[in-house]
Design a protein around this motif. Structure first.
Motif: not given
Length: 385
Positions: A231-238, A281-287, A289-294
């Motif tokens: 369900l949460f794959e939508a917010i995954h960086p990949n 910026q999203i292309s430089r993140h892999t998790s 939690i890093s997107l949430a911090k961004l």
């Protein structure tokens, strides 16, 4: 069902023998010294360990220790059976030597070590604080794939075990056990076709049975975790990097529909807009939690424009992957409220439990400064000019 029962019985027997080996050497200083004198240079830092009934990591450590010190254990048992002055000790050493020299025992040690290599690593990683649902789901799927591949490699596993048995001078063939005679009735249509060959019996009832059980349990117990991770794959960086707008919108809509009380229906549109604004910026993140911090920490000025995306990030990060931390907290109660602290009140127990749970932060506190601040606030003498 019959195969599962037989595989459980064989594995239980092996665990009992491993525990018996530890008790035989560990309950006597002289016997432990005999084992220590026979240490090989490559296994000098590895000692026999007890099988813990609750922690899988300790079982893995115990099996690995026996696997690497098997030759030394055999030599120690031979020496004790020949030189010991006690008849009971000689008999026990002979019995243990006979049991652990069987090819089936060596194969089961190798099999259990291989299984625990996959599950123990996943279990430890899932207890990390930085672990999230998507990483945990990927690790579980990888462990299941590894075990399924190993299930198809019986001949390779047998060759590996045969090389170990030749190296250690143990048996190199399966034992053919005598089958129990079953009474036939007049209406039976055929003879009781049971496996009589030792290798075929071990392959079907033990090797396949054990791996089928662990694969089924890994697939069944984490169904809800895998479903939540999907369900949460939508917010995954990949997903944010490679999914099309229509695919991303549909995945976000499924997430908002499932958590309709926490995430508004405008989440799908905000997520597509968030990807457009922060594409580089999203292309430089892999998790996640890093997107949430961004979004929340590095760019707090735009959080009002992506409020539902922030809610999705916070909801994902607050869902626990495992309950290991909570279980350890309950286990600590036996150490905190001991016999000498039986009259402890609820407030003090609560405070000590918080200190135990947050022990990393508590160790960093400056106790002397806290005592000085407390003394200054509680001082009763009046200052004189």
């Amino acid at each position: 069902m019959k195969h599962n029962e037989e595989s459980d019985a064989n594995i239980r027997t092996v665990k009992d023998q491993v525990e018996s080996l530890y008790n035989f050497f560990g309950h006597s200083i002289k016997r432990w010294a005999v084992l220590g004198d026979l240490l090989s240079p490559e296994s000098r830092d590895i000692t026999l360990k007890r099988l813990c009934p609750t922690r899988w990591s300790s079982r893995y450590d115990a099996l690995v220790a026996l696997k690497y010190r098997y030759g030394d254990v055999i030599k120690a048992l031979d020496k004790l059976s020949l030189t010991s002055d006690k008849k009971t000790e000689r008999d026990e050493a002979d019995a243990l030597r006979k049991n652990i020299s069987k090819f089936q025992f060596i194969f089961l040690i190798s099999l259990q070590t291989k299984i625990l290599e996959c599950t123990n690593a996943v279990s430890k990683l899932m207890q990390e604080k930085s672990m999230d649902l998507l990483k945990a789901s990927a690790l579980l799927q990888n462990a299941i794939r590894t075990l399924k591949e190993y299930r198809t490699k019986f001949d390779e596993a047998k060759s590996f075990t045969l090389a170990l048995a030749l190296k250690w001078g143990s048996q190199t063939q399966f034992e053919n056990t005598r089958l129990r005679k079953v009474k036939r009735h007049f209406h039976d249509l055929c003879e009781d076709s049971r496996l009589s060959d030792g290798e075929h019996y071990f392959r079907v009832n033990v090797f396949y049975g054990c791996l089928d059980v662990i694969i089924q349990q890994l697939s069944h117990r984490f169904v809800s975790l895998n479903r939540t991770a999907q369900l949460f794959e939508a917010i995954h960086p990949n997903t944010l990097q490679h999914a099309k707008d229509e695919e991303l919108y549909e995945a976000a809509r499924r997430l908002s529909d499932h958590y309709c009380r926490d995430i508004d229906s405008s989440f799908a549109g905000q997520l597509v807009s968030f990807r457009t604004c922060f594409k580089e910026q999203i292309s430089r993140h892999t998790s996640v939690i890093s997107l949430a911090k961004l979004l929340i920490v590095d760019n707090p000025a735009v959080t009002s424009a992506f409020s539902e995306v922030c809610s999705a990030f916070l909801l994902f990060l607050t869902i626990p992957v495992s309950v290991a931390t909570a279980e350890r907290s309950f286990s600590k109660l036996k150490l905190i409220k001991s016999y000498l602290r039986s009259t402890m009140a609820q407030e003090r127990l609560f405070g000590l439990a918080i200190l135990s749970i947050e022990n990393e932060r508590a160790r960093k506190l400056d106790i002397s400064q806290i005592v000085n601040d407390f003394a200054e606030r509680k001082a009763r003498r009046m200052p004189f000019n």
